[in-house]
Motif scaffolding. Structure first.
Motif, PDB file in Angstrom:
ATOM      1  N   THR A  16       0.866  -1.164   0.011  1.00 16.36           N
ATOM      2  CA  THR A  16      -0.401   0.190   0.012  1.00 16.36           C
ATOM      3  C   THR A  16       1.299   0.891  -0.003  1.00 16.36           C
ATOM      4  OG1 THR A  16       0.058  -0.260   2.410  1.00 16.36           O
ATOM      5  CG2 THR A  16      -1.899  -1.168   0.952  1.00 16.36           C
ATOM      6  N   GLY A  18       5.483   2.650  -0.231  1.00 17.75           N
ATOM      7  CA  GLY A  18       6.650   2.540  -0.002  1.00 17.75           C
ATOM      8  C   GLY A  18       7.501   1.533  -1.206  1.00 17.75           C
ATOM      9  N   LEU A  19       8.077   1.180  -1.100  1.00 10.12           N
ATOM     10  CA  LEU A  19       9.158  -0.112  -2.186  1.00 10.12           C
ATOM     11  C   LEU A  19       7.999  -1.717  -2.786  1.00 10.12           C
ATOM     12  CD1 LEU A  19      12.140  -0.796  -0.030  1.00 10.12           C
ATOM     13  CD2 LEU A  19      11.695   1.431  -1.878  1.00 10.12           C
ATOM     14  N   GLY A  38      -1.385  -4.785   2.378  1.00 11.44           N
ATOM     15  CA  GLY A  38      -0.945  -3.861   3.806  1.00 11.44           C
ATOM     16  C   GLY A  38      -2.710  -4.045   4.716  1.00 11.44           C
ATOM     17  N   ARG A  39      -2.558  -3.358   5.633  1.00  9.02           N
ATOM     18  CA  ARG A  39      -3.291  -2.908   7.063  1.00  9.02           C
ATOM     19  C   ARG A  39      -4.356  -1.891   6.607  1.00  9.02           C
ATOM     20  NH1 ARG A  39       1.058  -1.461  10.985  1.00  9.02           N
ATOM     21  NH2 ARG A  39       1.228   0.069   9.565  1.00  9.02           N
ATOM     22  N   ASP A  60      -3.158  -7.644   8.372  1.00  7.05           N
ATOM     23  CA  ASP A  60      -1.641  -7.415   8.545  1.00  7.05           C
ATOM     24  C   ASP A  60      -1.115  -9.098   8.566  1.00  7.05           C
ATOM     25  OD1 ASP A  60       0.644  -7.107  10.842  1.00  7.05           O
ATOM     26  OD2 ASP A  60      -0.984  -6.616  12.683  1.00  7.05           O
ATOM     27  N   ASN A  88       7.869  -8.722   1.366  1.00  9.53           N
ATOM     28  CA  ASN A  88       7.812  -7.001   2.288  1.00  9.53           C
ATOM     29  C   ASN A  88       7.384  -6.484   3.862  1.00  9.53           C
ATOM     30  OD1 ASN A  88       9.050  -4.491   2.051  1.00  9.53           O
ATOM     31  ND2 ASN A  88       7.383  -4.359   1.356  1.00  9.53           N
ATOM     32  N   GLY A  89       8.230  -5.838   4.059  1.00 15.29           N
ATOM     33  CA  GLY A  89       6.809  -5.837   5.128  1.00 15.29           C
ATOM     34  C   GLY A  89       8.261  -4.394   6.008  1.00 15.29           C
ATOM     35  N   VAL A 138      12.084  -8.365  -0.227  1.00 13.92           N
ATOM     36  CA  VAL A 138      12.999  -7.059  -0.237  1.00 13.92           C
ATOM     37  C   VAL A 138      13.965  -6.792   0.981  1.00 13.92           C
ATOM     38  CG1 VAL A 138      12.793  -4.349   0.332  1.00 13.92           C
ATOM     39  CG2 VAL A 138      11.191  -5.630  -1.291  1.00 13.92           C
ATOM     40  N   GLY A 139      15.626  -6.273   0.958  1.00  7.62           N
ATOM     41  CA  GLY A 139      16.145  -6.819   2.207  1.00  7.62           C
ATOM     42  C   GLY A 139      16.452  -5.412   2.751  1.00  7.62           C
ATOM     43  N   ARG A 157      17.501  -9.628   9.456  1.00  8.59           N
ATOM     44  CA  ARG A 157      17.270  -9.961   7.446  1.00  8.59           C
ATOM     45  C   ARG A 157      18.746 -11.447   7.572  1.00  8.59           C
ATOM     46  NH1 ARG A 157      14.126  -6.170   5.809  1.00  8.59           N
ATOM     47  NH2 ARG A 157      14.109  -3.985   7.260  1.00  8.59           N
ATOM     48  N   GLY A 184      19.558   0.867  -1.133  1.00 10.94           N
ATOM     49  CA  GLY A 184      20.211   1.452   0.024  1.00 10.94           C
ATOM     50  C   GLY A 184      19.819   2.454   0.418  1.00 10.94           C
ATOM     51  N   THR A 188      11.599   6.410   0.450  1.00 10.88           N
ATOM     52  CA  THR A 188      10.436   6.316   0.522  1.00 10.88           C
ATOM     53  C   THR A 188       9.860   7.468   1.816  1.00 10.88           C
ATOM     54  OG1 THR A 188      10.921   4.756   2.195  1.00 10.88           O
ATOM     55  CG2 THR A 188      10.462   3.870  -0.118  1.00 10.88           C
ATOM     56  N   ASP A 189       7.985   6.749   2.156  1.00 13.94           N
ATOM     57  CA  ASP A 189       7.952   7.028   3.911  1.00 13.94           C
ATOM     58  C   ASP A 189       8.873   7.379   5.104  1.00 13.94           C
ATOM     59  OD1 ASP A 189       5.998   8.552   1.857  1.00 13.94           O
ATOM     60  OD2 ASP A 189       4.315   7.560   2.959  1.00 13.94           O
ATOM     61  N   VAL A 191      12.149   6.469   4.674  1.00 10.83           N
ATOM     62  CA  VAL A 191      13.414   7.672   4.514  1.00 10.83           C
ATOM     63  C   VAL A 191      13.253   8.019   4.942  1.00 10.83           C
ATOM     64  CG1 VAL A 191      15.195   7.382   2.922  1.00 10.83           C
ATOM     65  CG2 VAL A 191      14.595   5.360   3.204  1.00 10.83           C
TER      66      VAL A 191
HETATM   67  N1  LIG Z   1      13.521   2.709   1.666  1.00 10.05           N
HETATM   68  C1  LIG Z   1      14.822   2.085   1.375  1.00 10.05           C
HETATM   69  O1  LIG Z   1      15.600   3.009   1.109  1.00 10.05           O
HETATM   70  C2  LIG Z   1      15.116   1.117   2.047  1.00 10.05           C
HETATM   71  C3  LIG Z   1      16.598   1.104   2.968  1.00 10.05           C
HETATM   72  C4  LIG Z   1      16.663  -0.441   3.532  1.00 10.05           C
HETATM   73  C5  LIG Z   1      15.767  -1.124   4.037  1.00 10.05           C
HETATM   74  N2  LIG Z   1      14.292  -0.635   3.828  1.00 10.05           N
HETATM   75  C6  LIG Z   1      13.010  -1.983   4.569  1.00 10.05           C
HETATM   76  O2  LIG Z   1      12.409  -2.505   3.026  1.00 10.05           O
HETATM   77  C7  LIG Z   1      11.364  -2.164   3.932  1.00 10.05           C
HETATM   78  C8  LIG Z   1      10.472  -1.152   2.927  1.00 10.05           C
HETATM   79  O3  LIG Z   1      10.362  -0.063   3.067  1.00 10.05           O
HETATM   80  P1  LIG Z   1       9.981   1.268   2.837  1.00 10.05           P
HETATM   81  O4  LIG Z   1      10.464   2.476   2.684  1.00 10.05           O
HETATM   82  O5  LIG Z   1       8.428   1.024   1.372  1.00 10.05           O
HETATM   83  O6  LIG Z   1       9.024   1.456   3.951  1.00 10.05           O
HETATM   84  P2  LIG Z   1       7.164   2.090   4.564  1.00 10.05           P
HETATM   85  O7  LIG Z   1       7.568   3.228   2.713  1.00 10.05           O
HETATM   86  O8  LIG Z   1       7.469   2.697   5.840  1.00 10.05           O
HETATM   87  O9  LIG Z   1       6.228   1.234   3.646  1.00 10.05           O
HETATM   88  C9  LIG Z   1       6.289   0.089   4.453  1.00 10.05           C
HETATM   89  C10 LIG Z   1       5.041  -0.660   3.931  1.00 10.05           C
HETATM   90  O10 LIG Z   1       4.660  -1.935   4.623  1.00 10.05           O
HETATM   91  C11 LIG Z   1       3.538  -2.283   5.188  1.00 10.05           C
HETATM   92  N3  LIG Z   1       3.256  -2.955   6.543  1.00 10.05           N
HETATM   93  C12 LIG Z   1       3.534  -1.901   7.239  1.00 10.05           C
HETATM   94  N4  LIG Z   1       3.363  -2.775   8.415  1.00 10.05           N
HETATM   95  C13 LIG Z   1       2.341  -4.135   7.932  1.00 10.05           C
HETATM   96  C14 LIG Z   1       1.810  -5.248   8.427  1.00 10.05           C
HETATM   97  N5  LIG Z   1       2.139  -5.644   9.700  1.00 10.05           N
HETATM   98  N6  LIG Z   1       1.196  -5.835   8.022  1.00 10.05           N
HETATM   99  C15 LIG Z   1       1.251  -5.806   5.909  1.00 10.05           C
HETATM  100  N7  LIG Z   1       1.592  -4.216   5.518  1.00 10.05           N
HETATM  101  C16 LIG Z   1       2.489  -3.148   6.728  1.00 10.05           C
HETATM  102  C17 LIG Z   1       2.061   0.088   4.982  1.00 10.05           C
HETATM  103  O11 LIG Z   1       1.327  -0.196   4.650  1.00 10.05           O
HETATM  104  P3  LIG Z   1      -0.216  -0.168   5.683  1.00 10.05           P
HETATM  105  O12 LIG Z   1       0.343   1.035   6.608  1.00 10.05           O
HETATM  106  O13 LIG Z   1      -1.571  -0.052   4.847  1.00 10.05           O
HETATM  107  O14 LIG Z   1      -0.270  -1.237   6.404  1.00 10.05           O
HETATM  108  C18 LIG Z   1       3.514   0.360   3.622  1.00 10.05           C
HETATM  109  O15 LIG Z   1       2.841  -0.308   2.536  1.00 10.05           O
HETATM  110  C19 LIG Z   1      11.231  -2.422   5.729  1.00 10.05           C
HETATM  111  O16 LIG Z   1      11.659  -2.592   5.698  1.00 10.05           O
HETATM  112  C20 LIG Z   1      12.694  -1.487   5.292  1.00 10.05           C
HETATM  113  O17 LIG Z   1      13.651  -1.420   6.997  1.00 10.05           O
HETATM  114  C21 LIG Z   1      13.994   0.220   3.208  1.00 10.05           C
END
Ligand SMILES: NC(=O)c1ccc[n+]([C@@H]2O[C@H](COP(=O)([O-])OP(=O)(O)OC[C@H]3O[C@@H](n4cnc5c(N)ncnc54)[C@H](OP(=O)(O)O)[C@@H]3O)[C@@H](O)[C@H]2O)c1
Length: 258
Positions: A16, A18-19, A38-39, A60, A88-89, A138-139, A157, A184, A188-189, A191
């Motif tokens: 829903t 980000g990535l 997503g939630r 969830d 992903n999560g 997604v790591g 991870r 890296g 996204t939100d 970051v």
């Molecule tokens: N962006 C980066 O550069 C980066 C770098 C390193 C690692 N990562 C990792 O990549 C993953 C994704 O990152 P992101 O940047 O895309 O994060 P994000 O923008 O915060 O998006 C997170 C997504 O996860 C969903 N979510 C959260 N808790 C959930 C649950 N319990 N069940 C189902 N859905 C859930 C949220 O939707 P709802 O609120 O609708 O549930 C949202 O769609 C994370 O683990 C993050 O640590 C990202």
């Protein structure tokens, strides 16, 4: 290049925003039928309505049961079994390794391994039987070079990477690939929230934090979700059939090792 996934069913966990959303959009653009999860159910429905053939699955996914049930509902709504599973999560809270308590170290496994393992266990038998499948997790670049103050993330991870690498060799003969894509810093939100928190902690501005962060990246910018989604779509594609067991970084050159 034709990615050869037209009509394939894709389950994208946490899509829903980000990535996850970027990956869902990239797969849908190639003709895959995507389950948006997503939630925030209403948001999932709005996104699914914009993507041809997509369906929305709220709930969830943070527990093994929640993840497996979501796949059940996705297959029912799509009317076909899952061919592509994207793991992903949410990311764990920051914290130092020296300060980790017993429950916090266990949370690394609970958050970053168990739900993904449940999802894989649910979709894998069908993929093997049909002799076509893509599992992509997604790591984080922390898998290659553990990040300071992200002890839970680095621990969980790395464990997920070990499980998936082992699995990749076991299912290669069934034409199922298993890979990791490591972001890296992708804009996204999450970051943006991490940067804002860092600015507050250091008593400086968001601009200053981002400038400093960009200086550490050879490309001198954060990646876009679209760039990340494109790399993911390729790893989930038919032409990527001989790529398995890899951890591919999408980081603008941030990590300096090979
Ligand atoms: N962006 C980066 O550069 C980066 C770098 C390193 C690692 N990562 C990792 O990549 C993953 C994704 O990152 P992101 O940047 O895309 O994060 P994000 O923008 O915060 O998006 C997170 C997504 O996860 C969903 N979510 C959260 N808790 C959930 C649950 N319990 N069940 C189902 N859905 C859930 C949220 O939707 P709802 O609120 O609708 O549930 C949202 O769609 C994370 O683990 C993050 O640590 C990202």
């Amino acid at each position: 290049m034709d990615l050869g996934i037209n009509g394939k069913a894709a389950f994208v966990a946490a899509s829903t925003g980000g990535l996850g959303l970027a990956i869902a959009r990239a797969l849908a653009a190639e003709g895959a039928r995507v389950a948006i999860t997503g939630r925030r159910r209403e948001r999932a429905e709005r996104i699914a309505a914009e993507l041809p053939g997509a369906v929305a699955v709220g709930g969830d996914l943070g527990t093994p049961a929640g993840a497996a049930e979501a796949v059940d509902r996705a297959e029912e709504a799509l009317g076909q079994p899952i061919d592509i599973a994207v793991l992903n999560g949410p990311g764990p809270k920051p914290g130092a390794a020296a300060a980790l308590g017993v429950d916090e170290i266990a949370s690394a496994f609970d958050l970053l391994v168990r739900p993904h393992h449940a999802l894989v266990s649910r979709v894998l038998p069908g993929m093997r039987e049909r002799r076509w499948g893509r599992v992509l997790a997604v790591g984080s670049s922390g898998v290659t070079a553990p990040l300071p103050n992200l002890a839970v993330s680095n621990t969980g991870r790395a464990a997920l990477a070990g499980y998936l690498k082992t699995l990749a060799a076991e299912v290669a003969l069934d034409a199922v690939t298993v890979n990791l894509l490591l972001p890296g810093r992708i804009a996204t939100d999450r970051v943006a929230e991490l940067d804002s928190a860092a600015a507050k902690r250091r008593g400086t501005t968001l601009d200053e934090v981002q400038l400093e962060s960009r200086r550490t990246i050879p490309a001198r910018r954060y990646g876009t979700p679209e760039e990340f989604g494109a790399a993911a779509a390729f790893l989930c594609s038919a032409p990527a059939s001989y790529i398995t067991g890899v951890a591919l970084r999408c980081d603008g050159g941030l990590i300096r090792s090979l």
